[in-house]
Design a protein around this motif. Structure first.
Motif, PDB file in Angstrom:
ATOM      1  N   GLU A  30     -85.357 -42.649  -6.630  1.00 55.37           N
ATOM      2  CA  GLU A  30     -84.621 -42.932  -7.861  1.00 55.37           C
ATOM      3  C   GLU A  30     -85.433 -43.852  -8.772  1.00 55.37           C
ATOM      4  O   GLU A  30     -85.462 -43.674  -9.996  1.00 55.37           O
ATOM      5  CB  GLU A  30     -83.269 -43.566  -7.530  1.00 55.37           C
ATOM      6  N   GLN A  31     -86.099 -44.823  -8.178  1.00 58.77           N
ATOM      7  CA  GLN A  31     -86.937 -45.713  -8.977  1.00 58.77           C
ATOM      8  C   GLN A  31     -88.057 -44.937  -9.669  1.00 58.77           C
ATOM      9  O   GLN A  31     -88.324 -45.140 -10.863  1.00 58.77           O
ATOM     10  CB  GLN A  31     -87.541 -46.800  -8.080  1.00 58.77           C
ATOM     11  N   ARG A  51     -86.714 -43.005 -12.619  1.00 56.94           N
ATOM     12  CA  ARG A  51     -86.431 -43.818 -13.805  1.00 56.94           C
ATOM     13  C   ARG A  51     -87.704 -44.226 -14.537  1.00 56.94           C
ATOM     14  O   ARG A  51     -87.660 -44.528 -15.743  1.00 56.94           O
ATOM     15  CB  ARG A  51     -85.650 -45.072 -13.418  1.00 56.94           C
ATOM     16  N   LEU A  53     -83.128 -49.111 -18.536  1.00 55.69           N
ATOM     17  CA  LEU A  53     -82.603 -49.665 -17.281  1.00 55.69           C
ATOM     18  C   LEU A  53     -83.485 -49.239 -16.124  1.00 55.69           C
ATOM     19  O   LEU A  53     -83.505 -48.066 -15.731  1.00 55.69           O
ATOM     20  CB  LEU A  53     -81.161 -49.197 -17.058  1.00 55.69           C
ATOM     21  N   GLN A  54     -84.242 -50.198 -15.588  1.00 52.62           N
ATOM     22  CA  GLN A  54     -85.169 -49.925 -14.503  1.00 52.62           C
ATOM     23  C   GLN A  54     -84.630 -50.479 -13.186  1.00 52.62           C
ATOM     24  O   GLN A  54     -83.900 -51.475 -13.157  1.00 52.62           O
ATOM     25  CB  GLN A  54     -86.531 -50.526 -14.810  1.00 52.62           C
ATOM     26  N   LEU A  55     -85.004 -49.794 -12.100  1.00 53.50           N
ATOM     27  CA  LEU A  55     -84.503 -50.135 -10.772  1.00 53.50           C
ATOM     28  C   LEU A  55     -85.537 -50.965 -10.017  1.00 53.50           C
ATOM     29  O   LEU A  55     -86.734 -50.702 -10.091  1.00 53.50           O
ATOM     30  CB  LEU A  55     -84.210 -48.855  -9.992  1.00 53.50           C
ATOM     31  N   GLU A  76     -80.790 -53.764 -11.168  1.00 52.81           N
ATOM     32  CA  GLU A  76     -81.052 -52.986 -12.369  1.00 52.81           C
ATOM     33  C   GLU A  76     -81.413 -53.974 -13.464  1.00 52.81           C
ATOM     34  O   GLU A  76     -80.663 -54.912 -13.738  1.00 52.81           O
ATOM     35  CB  GLU A  76     -79.814 -52.186 -12.758  1.00 52.81           C
ATOM     36  N   ASP A 134     -82.470 -54.522 -17.443  1.00 52.78           N
ATOM     37  CA  ASP A 134     -82.543 -53.992 -18.795  1.00 52.78           C
ATOM     38  C   ASP A 134     -83.817 -54.537 -19.432  1.00 52.78           C
ATOM     39  O   ASP A 134     -83.896 -55.725 -19.766  1.00 52.78           O
ATOM     40  CB  ASP A 134     -81.314 -54.417 -19.594  1.00 52.78           C
ATOM     41  N   LEU A 189     -77.014 -54.573  -8.109  1.00 55.74           N
ATOM     42  CA  LEU A 189     -76.210 -53.379  -7.847  1.00 55.74           C
ATOM     43  C   LEU A 189     -75.722 -53.311  -6.404  1.00 55.74           C
ATOM     44  O   LEU A 189     -74.567 -52.977  -6.140  1.00 55.74           O
ATOM     45  CB  LEU A 189     -77.032 -52.120  -8.149  1.00 55.74           C
ATOM     46  N   ALA A 196     -88.863 -54.450  -9.990  1.00 54.72           N
ATOM     47  CA  ALA A 196     -88.397 -53.682 -11.147  1.00 54.72           C
ATOM     48  C   ALA A 196     -89.354 -53.798 -12.325  1.00 54.72           C
ATOM     49  O   ALA A 196     -89.414 -52.903 -13.177  1.00 54.72           O
ATOM     50  CB  ALA A 196     -87.006 -54.145 -11.552  1.00 54.72           C
TER      51      ALA A 196
END
Length: 769
Positions: free
Chosen positions: A423-424, A427, A440-442, A618, A620, A629, A731
């Motif tokens: 998922e990272q 993104r 929005l980064q993980l 997460e 911004d 999260l 992140a």
């Protein structure tokens, strides 16, 4: 079937959820006087004239006192330079904003506060130093006669050979910032003379230690002091020892021969209750490009605050745990503790151990980034193997038991680590519609920790007594303030004796009823206090069996305890039996003494809990805002007595650790003025900033007590902070941010992104916008 290991509901909670607890501030003391302290508005200055005339003549004022009136010996540890110890009231020089200068005794708190406004103190300002690294330079001295700001020096700089053969060496400065403990109940104390003895009420984690300290400070025998600790609304280590205000309250009660009490305001608490952490760390980590770590060095500058006391020696425990969970061939530690014009530091949840975990776990991530290997894989390649225990680190600390990789793999499984990385990566790819990655980064952060619990030698007292009505009374030297000791000790006794939980009373916090005890701190309670109660319950069973044998006219070895019914009978003849009530009464009748046992559990050595935390954040990248999260905590505290209690401890510690990583920092300006002295300015975390924690346990029993248990009270605060910190740095890593100091506030995150963008010539948020 054993009750141990079951999720037994907390027996303490109904009272706190209905009628509420009874705290020091709730106690009714007829005719009590109230103490109000006039505190220094300067961080550093000489005290000139002190005009007390108007205050002394103010309505309701009974007395006004300065250092000259209460010239007791300064407070401090024996091996700290005596010149750096703390007086009860400022003696000629004030060294931090909030230091008590004058004590006013009045008939009411309002009268005392009004009189405090009439005290006029003439201060001659002196240069202040609040930065521990500047304090190390010694250009501004807090104690001119000493000639240095160094209160405690531990270790040498290390050998240059440690990193000579390394293929990769990474260095990083890390700030483990100053935080305020913020217990729900602020400090409070009350004292009165009763039958020729000093009776002292304390909001404390250790009433017996308070008794000892008061005896030393006031020149009394311990037998002349009765300390009572009622319900305590949080301590977190900061209430582990007494403060000058406590001694002043006791001394004034003795002098005036009237009850005297004091409760601080929240603002006073922020400026007087000891602070935590406050380390500047320099880490060096080196090894091979295959991810093997071969060398590690941690150099610490510890901020002790204005006086050399407990905070100065906390690096001792940072040193013990410096190598973490890794089999590093060479590990080194050195530290220097300095005094600064700030609130003195004390033991705060973890007391030196969270600082060690924060340093090495951040260092491992920096090393992983340098060698280009996933931080999870680097950890796998360096764990101490499970067959190596007991294991002695390169620092010289012997760990009792562990299986670090087992807890690690479970944490990754619960978190879905591979899916999170996927998922990272998704993104970070540009959006086809905009040509830019999403804002929005993980971030995924790991922390594999080990800590030391019951780190200080000393046993614990426990007693179990059966009353003639069959009720059981437990007396313990531990002093709970939210941990759930009443539930835990009841479970141990119920399991050993076959008594219903509701028939067990647990007594603590009264030095006249419980003769001795080490209190609660350092996650010592279950492994020491619980072991004492468990042994005492076992001895009571043995004595009851012998007494029952006499009543049955049988051999003791033929008598058995049916725990299901709580009755003794001869094996094979359950029809004739004796209850605990009958045996309790028989002991008084036949032997003239209660059916009971007292145990002083000998210190078996420290234990070493461990675990892995995974944090998912997460960020911004346009605003710098960080949102936690998910947080997965897998902890191993040996055998788990009650998963519900253990989870509660992990939840609380994790919240505090996440708060340090994201929000909390007690700040001063260059002149030593506090900038975060209330909850409007100090970012205190709430449930709104936290996810529902995901917890699990592995169980690796310790051989150092028969219960196999280790401490759990501080694990959450040790594992969570570096996990959340690493997650935020992770992140931002693709934007060129190598490191970010805690707390990861929106401003600090945004500035780090902007700085990295400026260095690379990209935009401020790294998204190409």
């Amino acid at each position: 079937m054993s009750i141990l290991g079951n999720r037994v509901l907390r027996r303490e909670d109904p009272k706190f959820l209905t009628s509420g607890g009874t705290y020091v501030g709730d106690l009714e003391l007829d005719g009590a006087l109230h103490v109000c302290f006039v505190r220094s508005p300067l961080a550093h200055g000489r005290i000139g004239s002190v005009d007390l005339d108007e205050a002394r003549s103010a309505p309701g004022v009974v007395g006004v006192y300065t250092h000259a009136d209460l010239a007791y010996e300064p407070m401090g540890l024996g091996f700290i330079n005596p010149a750096m110890r703390r007086p009860l009231l400022a003696d000629g020089v004030v060294r931090f904003v909030g230091e008590p200068v004058v004590a006013i005794v009045a008939e009411s708190p309002a009268a005392g506060a009004d009189a405090a406004e009439l005290v006029v103190v003439d201060y001659d300002p002196l240069p202040a130093v609040v930065d521990p690294e500047r304090a190390l330079e010694g250009s501004t001295l807090l104690f001119e006669d000493v000639g240095t700001n160094v209160a405690f020096d531990l270790g040498s700089p290390g050998s240059p050979e440690t990193f000579e053969s390394c293929e990769v060496v990474v260095r990083q400065r890390i700030l483990n910032q100053r935080v305020a403990p913020c217990p729900l109940e602020t400090r409070a104390a009350a004292a009165e003379m009763a039958d020729g003895r000093l009776r002292f009420f304390a909001s404390t984690q250790g009433p017996h230690d308070v008794r000892t300290s008061l005896a030393q400070e006031l020149g009394l025998e311990e037998a002349a002091i009765h300390v009572i600790s009622p319900d305590v609304g949080g301590g977190f280590g900061a209430k582990g020892s007494i403060y000058p205000e406590d001694v002043v309250v006791a001394a004034l009660a003795m002098r005036l021969e009237r009850p005297v009490r004091w409760s601080e305001t929240r603002s006073e608490s922020m400026l007087g209750l000891g602070h935590g952490r406050a380390q500047v760390q320099y880490v060096t980590i080196g090894g091979r490009r295959d991810g093997t770590i071969t060398g590690y060095r941690l150099e610490v500058v510890q901020d002790s605050g204005a006086y050399g006391d407990i905070g100065a020696v906390l690096p001792v425990m940072t040193r013990q745990m410096a190598a973490g969970v890794y089999a590093i061939a060479r590990a080194e530690f050195s530290s220097r503790s300095v005094v600064t014009n700030t609130v003195p530091t004390v033991a705060y949840r973890g007391a030196g151990r969270p600082e060690a975990a924060a340093a090495i776990e951040r260092a491992v991530d920096c090393f992983a980034a340098e060698v280009g290997i996933d931080p999870a894989e680097v950890r796998r390649r360096n764990f101490v193997p499970p067959d190596a225990f007991p294991y002695t680190t390169a620092i010289g600390t012997e760990y009792d038991s562990g299986d670090y990789q087992k807890a690690f793999e479970l944490a990754l499984e619960v978190a879905g680590y591979e899916e999170l990385r996927a998922e990272q990566a998704r993104r970070r790819r540009p959006d086809p519609a905009t040509g830019r990655p999403p804002a929005l980064q993980l971030g995924i952060g790991l922390s594999s920790y080990v800590e030391i619990t019951a780190p200080v030698a000393g046993g614990e007292f426990g007693a179990v007594e059966v009353r003639p009505d069959g009720k059981v009374v437990v007396r313990t030297g531990t002093s709970p303030h939210g941990q759930g000791h009443v539930t835990a000790w009841s479970m141990l006794v119920a399991d050993a004796m076959g008594v219903a939980l509701e028939d067990i009373e647990v007594i603590h916090g009264d030095t006249d009823v419980v003769p001795r005890g080490g209190g609660t701190g350092g996650s010592r309670s279950l492994q020491l206090g619980g072991s004492a109660v468990d042994e005492a319950a076992g001895e009571v069973v043995d004595r009851a069996r012998s007494l029952a044998a006499e009543l049955f006219e049988a051999a003791a070895e033929d008598v058995v305890l049916d725990k299901t019914l709580g009755r003794f009978h001869v094996a094979g003849s359950p029809a004739v039996s004796r209850s605990w009530a009958e045996l309790g009464a028989a002991s008084l009748e036949r032997e003239g003494s209660p059916l009971m046992a007292e145990v002083d559990f000998d210190y078996p050595g420290a234990t070493f809990p461990f675990g892995t935390h995974v944090a998912v954040v997460e960020v911004d990248t346009e605003t710098g805002k960080v949102r936690l999260l998910r947080h997965v905590a897998v902890d191993d505290a040996g055998r788990i007595l009650n998963p519900l209690l253990a989870e509660g401890q992990v939840h609380g510690g994790t919240a505090q650790g996440a708060a340090q990583a994201l929000l909390e920092e007690f700040s001063y300006d260059a002149e030593g003025n506090p900038l975060t002295a209330n909850f409007a300015d100090y970012s205190f975390i709430s449930a709104a900033e936290l996810p529902s924690f995901e917890t699990a346990f592995t169980e690796t029993p310790t051989p150092r007590n028969r219960l196999g248990v280790k401490g759990i009270g501080e694990s959450g605060s040790i594992g969570s902070t570096p996990a959340v910190h690493n997650a935020v740095c992770d992140a931002l890593s693709h934007l060129g941010v190598r490191h970010l100091d805690m707390p990861a506030t929106p401003l600090r995150v945004y500035e780090a992104i902007a700085s990295a963008a400026a260095a690379t010539g990209s935009t401020t948020n790294g998204t190409g916008a």
